[in-house]
Write a protein that holds these residues in place. Structure first.
Motif, PDB file in Angstrom:
ATOM      1  N   THR A 148      -8.045  -2.919   5.651  1.00 61.64           N
ATOM      2  CA  THR A 148      -8.348  -3.018   4.858  1.00 61.64           C
ATOM      3  C   THR A 148      -8.459  -2.674   3.578  1.00 61.64           C
ATOM      4  N   LYS A 149      -8.264  -3.345   2.896  1.00 63.72           N
ATOM      5  CA  LYS A 149      -8.391  -2.274   0.955  1.00 63.72           C
ATOM      6  C   LYS A 149      -9.416  -2.720   0.843  1.00 63.72           C
ATOM      7  N   LYS A 150      -9.708  -3.584   0.452  1.00 62.78           N
ATOM      8  CA  LYS A 150     -11.323  -4.397  -0.610  1.00 62.78           C
ATOM      9  C   LYS A 150     -11.865  -5.669   0.302  1.00 62.78           C
ATOM     10  N   ILE A 151     -11.587  -6.589   0.598  1.00 65.01           N
ATOM     11  CA  ILE A 151     -11.880  -7.396   1.597  1.00 65.01           C
ATOM     12  C   ILE A 151     -10.873  -8.713   2.877  1.00 65.01           C
ATOM     13  N   SER A 152     -10.725  -8.122   3.495  1.00 64.85           N
ATOM     14  CA  SER A 152      -9.738  -8.971   4.717  1.00 64.85           C
ATOM     15  C   SER A 152     -10.318 -10.073   5.279  1.00 64.85           C
ATOM     16  N   PHE A 194     -14.323 -12.135   8.174  1.00 67.56           N
ATOM     17  CA  PHE A 194     -13.985 -10.616   7.294  1.00 67.56           C
ATOM     18  C   PHE A 194     -14.285  -9.598   6.919  1.00 67.56           C
ATOM     19  N   ALA A 195     -13.827  -8.761   6.506  1.00 69.09           N
ATOM     20  CA  ALA A 195     -14.518  -7.317   6.977  1.00 69.09           C
ATOM     21  C   ALA A 195     -14.099  -6.429   4.951  1.00 69.09           C
ATOM     22  N   LEU A 196     -15.071  -5.902   5.401  1.00 67.75           N
ATOM     23  CA  LEU A 196     -14.834  -5.000   4.244  1.00 67.75           C
ATOM     24  C   LEU A 196     -14.376  -3.818   4.451  1.00 67.75           C
ATOM     25  N   ASN A 197     -13.609  -2.957   2.866  1.00 72.38           N
ATOM     26  CA  ASN A 197     -13.673  -1.522   2.612  1.00 72.38           C
ATOM     27  C   ASN A 197     -15.129  -0.877   2.979  1.00 72.38           C
ATOM     28  N   THR A 198     -15.061  -0.275   2.945  1.00 73.81           N
ATOM     29  CA  THR A 198     -16.445   0.718   2.681  1.00 73.81           C
ATOM     30  C   THR A 198     -16.887   1.323   0.931  1.00 73.81           C
ATOM     31  N   CYS A 226     -19.181  -9.512  -5.083  1.00 77.42           N
ATOM     32  CA  CYS A 226     -17.736  -8.206  -4.743  1.00 77.42           C
ATOM     33  C   CYS A 226     -16.687  -8.858  -4.883  1.00 77.42           C
ATOM     34  N   CYS A 227     -16.141  -9.542  -5.279  1.00 78.28           N
ATOM     35  CA  CYS A 227     -14.795  -9.987  -5.360  1.00 78.28           C
ATOM     36  C   CYS A 227     -14.317 -11.721  -5.249  1.00 78.28           C
ATOM     37  N   THR A 228     -13.521 -12.061  -5.954  1.00 78.34           N
ATOM     38  CA  THR A 228     -13.002 -13.752  -6.004  1.00 78.34           C
ATOM     39  C   THR A 228     -11.459 -13.672  -5.326  1.00 78.34           C
TER      40      THR A 228
END
Length: 267
Positions: A148-152, A194-198, A226-228
């Motif tokens: 995951t780069k940011k949020i998968s 969903f999963a997030l990069n640390t 944290c995201c769009t």
């Protein structure tokens, strides 16, 4: 991170120290998946944690953070974690005051996030995944989230009386969701979806589950920090495969009561 070089089998809990095995030496090249699991004492707790633990023991480079509800950890859960023999941290967290019980799990997830911020380098690649203990997980979902780069994101089965809920893609990008209450939620997604990069936590100091979050809006309120929509990375073959399901267990006492009731339809 240095602790992956340890060769001794170390099992610690509640103080926030880390359990390490020789397996970590072989997986140092992989981003670590930090699986956060809130739990609480009940008849089905050990069976459900056993199911999830036996799944995670087949996942390389995984660190299981289990957070008990209450003032202290439980010996039975501690024993189970040691027997499963994967890297783990076992913590406890008391429920926030003046917060509805329906806003469940936020104190436990926050305790795990606090622990991560204090104990690992969140500027390096890793993955954070919120995995409840009453769900069922295909091993493939951990392969999907690993980089995951940011949020998968991906579909989740058996959510809110739906066979599954899922992101909907156009030209490989998430444009909307097939889920309940899509009009009022920017991210109508399940916690298991969903999963997030640390690094997402590293660059967002206020990324926690806030007490002010509205019931039923935990996920969207959290992700809005944290995201769009453009940040979402669809996994699971373009969000066409279901690899995690809500499979809640019945209270055994309810089942046994029905089983012993001659007027019950239960067989």
């Amino acid at each position: 991170m240095g602790f992956f070089l340890l060769t001794d089998v170390l099992h610690y809990d509640n103080g926030g120290r880390i359990s390490c095995t020789k397996r970590e030496e072989q997986n140092q090249h992989l981003p670590i998946i930090y699986v956060i699991t809130p739990t609480y004492k009940r008849l089905t707790q050990i069976p459900e944690l056993t199911r999830l633990g036996n799944t995670l023991r087949n996942v390389p480079a995984v660190h299981w953070i289990v957070v008990e509800e209450g003032k202290r950890t439980l010996e039975a859960v501690r024993h189970l974690l040691m027997k499963i023999d994967i890297q783990f941290t076992y913590l406890s967290a008391t429920r926030y005051k003046n917060v509805p019980r329906t806003l469940k799990g936020i104190h436990q997830r926050n305790k795990a996030i606090f622990w991560l911020r204090e104990n690992i380098d969140m500027s390096k690649d890793g993955v954070v995944y919120f995995a409840d203990d009453d769900n069922t997980y295909d091993l493939e979902i951990f392969i999907e989230m690993r980089y995951t780069k940011k949020i998968s994101v991906w579909p989740v089965g058996f959510v809110s009386e739906k066979k599954y809920q899922t992101p909907i893609l156009e030209n490989g990008k998430v444009i909307k969701f097939d889920a309940w209450n899509t009009k009022q939620r920017k991210f109508p997604i399940d916690m298991a979806g969903f999963a997030l990069n640390t690094k997402t936590f590293y660059f967002n100091d206020d990324l926690y589950f806030w007490k002010s979050f509205q019931e039923g809006y935990q996920e969207t309120s959290f992700l809005e920090i944290c995201c769009t929509l453009n940040d979402l990375e669809p996994k699971a073959n373009g969000c066409t495969k279901v690899l995690v399901w809500h499979t809640k267990t019945k209270d055994p006492l309810v089942y046994f009561a029905s089983y012993n009731d001659p007027d019950s339809d239960t067989e």
